[in-house]
Design a protein around this motif. Structure first.
Motif, short mmCIF file in Angstrom:
data_model
loop_
_atom_site.label_atom_id
_atom_site.label_comp_id
_atom_site.label_asym_id
_atom_site.label_seq_id
_atom_site.Cartn_x
_atom_site.Cartn_y
_atom_site.Cartn_z
N LEU A 1 37.15 8.46 -45.15
CA LEU A 1 36.92 7.81 -46.43
C LEU A 1 38.10 6.87 -46.68
O LEU A 1 39.25 7.28 -46.61
N MET A 2 37.79 5.61 -46.96
CA MET A 2 38.83 4.61 -47.19
C MET A 2 38.68 4.05 -48.61
O MET A 2 37.56 3.85 -49.08
N ALA A 3 39.82 3.80 -49.26
CA ALA A 3 39.77 3.31 -50.64
C ALA A 3 41.04 2.53 -50.98
O ALA A 3 42.09 2.72 -50.38
N LYS A 4 40.88 1.70 -52.00
CA LYS A 4 41.99 0.95 -52.59
C LYS A 4 42.19 1.49 -54.00
O LYS A 4 41.48 1.10 -54.92
N PRO A 5 43.13 2.42 -54.18
CA PRO A 5 43.34 2.97 -55.52
C PRO A 5 44.14 2.03 -56.41
O PRO A 5 44.87 1.16 -55.93
N ASP B 1 36.83 14.08 -42.99
CA ASP B 1 37.96 14.62 -42.25
C ASP B 1 39.27 13.96 -42.67
O ASP B 1 40.34 14.55 -42.54
N VAL B 2 39.15 12.71 -43.14
CA VAL B 2 40.33 11.89 -43.40
C VAL B 2 40.13 11.10 -44.69
O VAL B 2 39.03 10.57 -44.93
N ILE B 3 41.18 11.00 -45.49
CA ILE B 3 41.24 10.07 -46.61
C ILE B 3 42.33 9.06 -46.27
O ILE B 3 43.47 9.45 -46.03
N MET C 1 38.21 9.94 -58.41
CA MET C 1 37.03 9.36 -57.75
C MET C 1 37.12 9.53 -56.23
O MET C 1 36.13 9.85 -55.57
N ILE C 2 38.31 9.32 -55.70
CA ILE C 2 38.52 9.42 -54.25
C ILE C 2 38.28 10.85 -53.76
O ILE C 2 37.55 11.08 -52.80
#
Length: 132
Positions: A7-11, A56-58, A45-46
């Motif tokens: 899971l990829m994100a821009k916090p 498996d991964v953030i 949210m993340i």
């Protein structure tokens, strides 16, 4: 071996997403299943998405200077759920001494601008092999 789910994100308020999109494509090309949440994500949210998607991964991209707060909060939210088998990694403008502090609270290796994409892929694959 099952696909690594990341899971990829821009916090936060950081609006620069070109780098994370390049990484998302590279991870997909390396055989990972990528879920990209996009911009302006909160730690809640993340973590909620990570649990729903059973990742498996953030991987977080933080260029705003809020890395200490955001990484700590994601770790705390996972700890509250008693989840310790999700790698939290990422990158951005993060001083080495902050990387060390975050590592001590359970955050994985963090990557500074200029790090090679392959280095991050190798790190994630190695972590999964050892910890899953």
């Amino acid at each position: 071996m099952k696909k690594i789910k990341i899971l990829m994100a821009k916090p936060g308020l950081d609006g620069h997403d070109r780098g994370i999109k390049i990484l998302a494509r590279a991870y997909r090309d390396a055989g990972m299943e990528v879920i990209y949440l996009g911009l302006r994500q909160t730690p809640t949210m993340i973590v909620s998405a990570a649990l729903q998607e059973d990742v498996d991964v953030i991987a977080l991209s933080i260029l705003s200077g809020a890395h200490m707060t955001i990484f700590k909060k994601v770790r705390e939210l996972l700890d509250e759920q008693n989840i310790h088998n999700i790698l939290i990694t990422g990158g951005g403008i993060i001083p080495n001494e902050d990387m060390d502090k975050l590592y001590k609270i359970g955050i994985g290796k963090l990557f500074a601008p200029g790090s090679s994409i392959q280095e991050s892929i190798d790190y994630i694959e190695e972590w999964i092999q050892i910890n899953k």
